[in-house]
Scaffold this motif. Structure first.
Motif, PDB file in Angstrom:
ATOM      1  N   THR A   1       0.382  -1.170  -0.502  1.00  0.00           N
ATOM      2  CA  THR A   1       0.115  -0.562  -0.627  1.00  0.00           C
ATOM      3  C   THR A   1       0.429   1.412  -0.099  1.00  0.00           C
ATOM      4  O   THR A   1       1.644   1.219   0.950  1.00  0.00           O
ATOM      5  N   LEU A   2       0.286   1.831  -1.166  1.00  0.00           N
ATOM      6  CA  LEU A   2       1.528   3.434  -1.081  1.00  0.00           C
ATOM      7  C   LEU A   2       0.812   4.235  -0.680  1.00  0.00           C
ATOM      8  O   LEU A   2      -0.210   4.558  -0.718  1.00  0.00           O
TER       9      LEU A   2
ATOM     10  N   SER B   1      -4.201   6.830  -0.642  1.00  0.00           N
ATOM     11  CA  SER B   1      -3.491   5.586   0.021  1.00  0.00           C
ATOM     12  C   SER B   1      -3.777   4.591  -1.164  1.00  0.00           C
ATOM     13  O   SER B   1      -4.868   3.995  -0.896  1.00  0.00           O
ATOM     14  N   GLN B   2      -2.693   4.355  -1.353  1.00  0.00           N
ATOM     15  CA  GLN B   2      -3.508   3.121  -2.724  1.00  0.00           C
ATOM     16  C   GLN B   2      -2.590   1.813  -2.778  1.00  0.00           C
ATOM     17  O   GLN B   2      -0.884   1.197  -3.093  1.00  0.00           O
ATOM     18  N   PRO B   3      -3.827   0.391  -2.990  1.00  0.00           N
ATOM     19  CA  PRO B   3      -3.173  -0.479  -2.616  1.00  0.00           C
ATOM     20  C   PRO B   3      -2.837  -1.023  -4.159  1.00  0.00           C
ATOM     21  O   PRO B   3      -3.040  -0.457  -4.816  1.00  0.00           O
TER      22      PRO B   3
ATOM     23  N   TYR C   1       2.245  -5.044  -7.414  1.00  0.00           N
ATOM     24  CA  TYR C   1       3.710  -4.861  -8.386  1.00  0.00           C
ATOM     25  C   TYR C   1       4.122  -3.923  -7.063  1.00  0.00           C
ATOM     26  O   TYR C   1       3.674  -2.897  -7.680  1.00  0.00           O
ATOM     27  N   TRP C   2       5.047  -3.539  -6.518  1.00  0.00           N
ATOM     28  CA  TRP C   2       5.462  -2.881  -6.437  1.00  0.00           C
ATOM     29  C   TRP C   2       7.511  -2.387  -6.119  1.00  0.00           C
ATOM     30  O   TRP C   2       8.051  -4.143  -5.555  1.00  0.00           O
TER      31      TRP C   2
ATOM     32  N   HIS D   1      -3.228  13.309 -16.501  1.00  0.00           N
ATOM     33  CA  HIS D   1      -3.461  12.249 -15.502  1.00  0.00           C
ATOM     34  C   HIS D   1      -2.643  11.654 -15.067  1.00  0.00           C
ATOM     35  O   HIS D   1      -2.465  10.449 -14.617  1.00  0.00           O
ATOM     36  N   GLY D   2      -1.483  11.993 -15.085  1.00  0.00           N
ATOM     37  CA  GLY D   2      -0.251  11.741 -14.855  1.00  0.00           C
ATOM     38  C   GLY D   2      -0.192  11.478 -13.267  1.00  0.00           C
ATOM     39  O   GLY D   2      -1.277  11.861 -12.588  1.00  0.00           O
ATOM     40  N   SER D   3       1.030  10.838 -12.661  1.00  0.00           N
ATOM     41  CA  SER D   3       0.745  10.394 -11.010  1.00  0.00           C
ATOM     42  C   SER D   3       1.207  11.028 -10.461  1.00  0.00           C
ATOM     43  O   SER D   3       1.829  12.509 -10.005  1.00  0.00           O
ATOM     44  N   HIS D   4       1.186  10.952  -8.524  1.00  0.00           N
ATOM     45  CA  HIS D   4       2.296  11.525  -8.361  1.00  0.00           C
ATOM     46  C   HIS D   4       3.848  11.710  -7.862  1.00  0.00           C
ATOM     47  O   HIS D   4       3.669  12.150  -7.476  1.00  0.00           O
TER      48      HIS D   4
END
Length: 457
Positions: free
Chosen positions: A386-387, A393-395, A398-399, A426-429
């Motif tokens: 979980t990130l 908070s994002q499960p 594969y990390w 719509h890019g990520s953090h």
């Protein structure tokens, strides 16, 4: 009246001598024997009380003279140097230990009396203070003694002999004054109070230091950086690291560390720009990242110190820390993950061959969350993690974290599309969003330690 014959005169003379002798014995039972002096003051024939008064009277006027090379350097009253004002105790002790029966011998031999406990005459605190102040005053323009020492010059070990100065030791001066008092003297020779060199060339300690420096100074070696590059460490460099102080031979670790810093600056890759041959953009300069190797200064310092102290030559590989050291001199190598932000594409090469690739979505630059560029490496692999971040908070399944700011590669089933300019809106953090099916294969294919090159030309 009958006249005395010769025998009678002899007998009379003997009687007179006996009377004189015993009279002297009686007298010297309570008075000091002939030629008795204390600190240059004559007290022969005096009682204890009489001698005490005489000594007290002379205390302020009698002087202790400091002499050097036949010249008078200073004179001070006996009271100033610490002679006590009460002499009765040492006088009584002297009177108890003298032999009144020997008074004729004392008259004839002129042997001076000695004080049984002369230290009773001295106030040690006053004497030490006087000696310290006198030494400080006289030493202002005097030359200090110098110890023998060793240095290396142009590859040769040089012996520098000791030098006797003329500065005065306060401790030795106090002892010399005490000795003068012990012998009823009022003169001190300053030459005997000079501070001596602590180390001379004939001392065993100096000879051992010379032997050790000779052994250490003969060491040389080489540190191998790459297959094609060895860094020679010659004798003169090693000799510049050796120092001797008062017979103690040591390595100047600060100089060795400076040398290792220079080696690190010249050859290490950590914190430096990396030249990278990309798939679509040609050769690019990639700045930053946590990937790279450095000289392990602590381990190198330990090994070099041991080699030199043991007097053993060396030829070995450099000790490194970090990631990415290759003995063939390559930097990133031929197995790596490439993330091209401009083209929004990701590649995995293994031993120089492309294994898999895919469009991706990187960080959103319009929200100041661009994916940080640099050469990093996968330092962990986690399933079903979980990130966490600011307000999220994002499960993920594969990390693979790749740098020290929380950025890495992971699956992103919430993304409807990948590649193109989708990341601008719509890019990520900051992480690299991978298609779920693709990242599942990538997760199995890469290992911990695999370099990740992220660039934006």
């Amino acid at each position: 009246m009958r006249k005395l014959n010769s025998r009678g005169y002899v007998a009379l003379g003997i009687i007179v001598l006996i009377i004189i002798y015993f009279g002297g014995v009686i007298h010297y039972h309570s008075h000091f024997l002939p030629h008795t002096e204390i600190l240059g003051t004559k007290i022969a024939g005096k009682s204890v009380d009489q001698a005490d008064k005489i000594l007290i009277h002379h205390l302020k006027t009698n002087q202790m003279t400091l002499v050097e090379n036949g010249k008078i350097v200073a004179k001070d009253s006996q009271q100033t140097i610490g002679i006590r004002k009460d002499f009765k105790q040492p006088l009584k002790e002297l009177a108890r230990k003298q032999h009144a029966w020997d008074w004729p011998i004392k008259v004839l031999t002129n042997n001076a009396q000695t004080i049984p406990n002369s230290r009773a005459l001295l106030n040690q605190k006053t004497l030490e203070q006087y000696s310290r102040q006198t030494a400080d005053k006289l030493n202002q323009k005097r030359q200090p003694s110098k110890d023998a020492y060793l240095t290396y010059r142009n590859g040769k070990l040089i012996t520098h002999k000791q030098h006797q100065g003329n500065q005065i030791s306060a401790t030795r001066l106090a002892k010399a004054i005490s000795t003068s008092v012990d012998h009823n003297q009022n003169t001190v020779k300053l030459n005997a109070t000079y501070i001596k060199p602590l180390l001379t060339t004939n001392m065993a300690k100096f000879k051992q230091a010379k032997s050790k420096m000779t052994k250490m100074g003969n060491v040389s070696g080489a540190i191998k950086i790459y297959d094609h590059k060895s860094l020679k460490v010659n004798r003169q460099r090693v000799q510049s690291w050796i120092k001797e102080n008062n017979g103690d031979v040591q390595l100047d670790t600060s100089k060795i560390e400076t040398f290792l810093d220079q080696v690190n600056h010249q050859y290490a890759t950590y914190g430096k720009d990396h030249k990278f041959k990309s798939t679509k953009e040609g050769t690019v300069d990639v700045k930053g990242g946590i990937y790279g190797w450095s000289v392990d200064k602590k381990q190198e310092l330990t090994m070099l110190s041991q080699n030199i102290n043991d007097g053993k030559n060396f030829h070995r590989w450099v000790a490194t820390t970090g990631r990415g050291y290759h003995r063939n001199g390559t930097d990133i190598g031929s197995t790596y993950v490439e993330v091209d932000i401009k083209n929004q594409h990701e590649y995995f090469y293994k031993k120089g061959k492309l294994v898999m690739d895919s469009d991706v979505v990187t960080g959103n630059p319009t929200k100041h969350k661009s994916t940080p560029t640099g050469v990093d490496y996968i330092w962990s692999k986690q399933r079903n993690a979980t990130l966490h971040g600011a307000n999220y908070s994002q499960p993920v399944k594969y990390w693979m974290p790749a740098n020290d700011t929380g950025v890495g590669l992971h699956d992103s089933p919430w993304q409807p599309r990948y590649g193109g300019d989708w990341y601008l809106s719509h890019g990520s953090h900051g992480c690299v969003n991978n298609p779920p099916a693709f990242v599942a294969k990538l997760y199995k294919a890469v290992s911990v330690g695999t370099p990740v090159v992220i660039f934006n030309k």
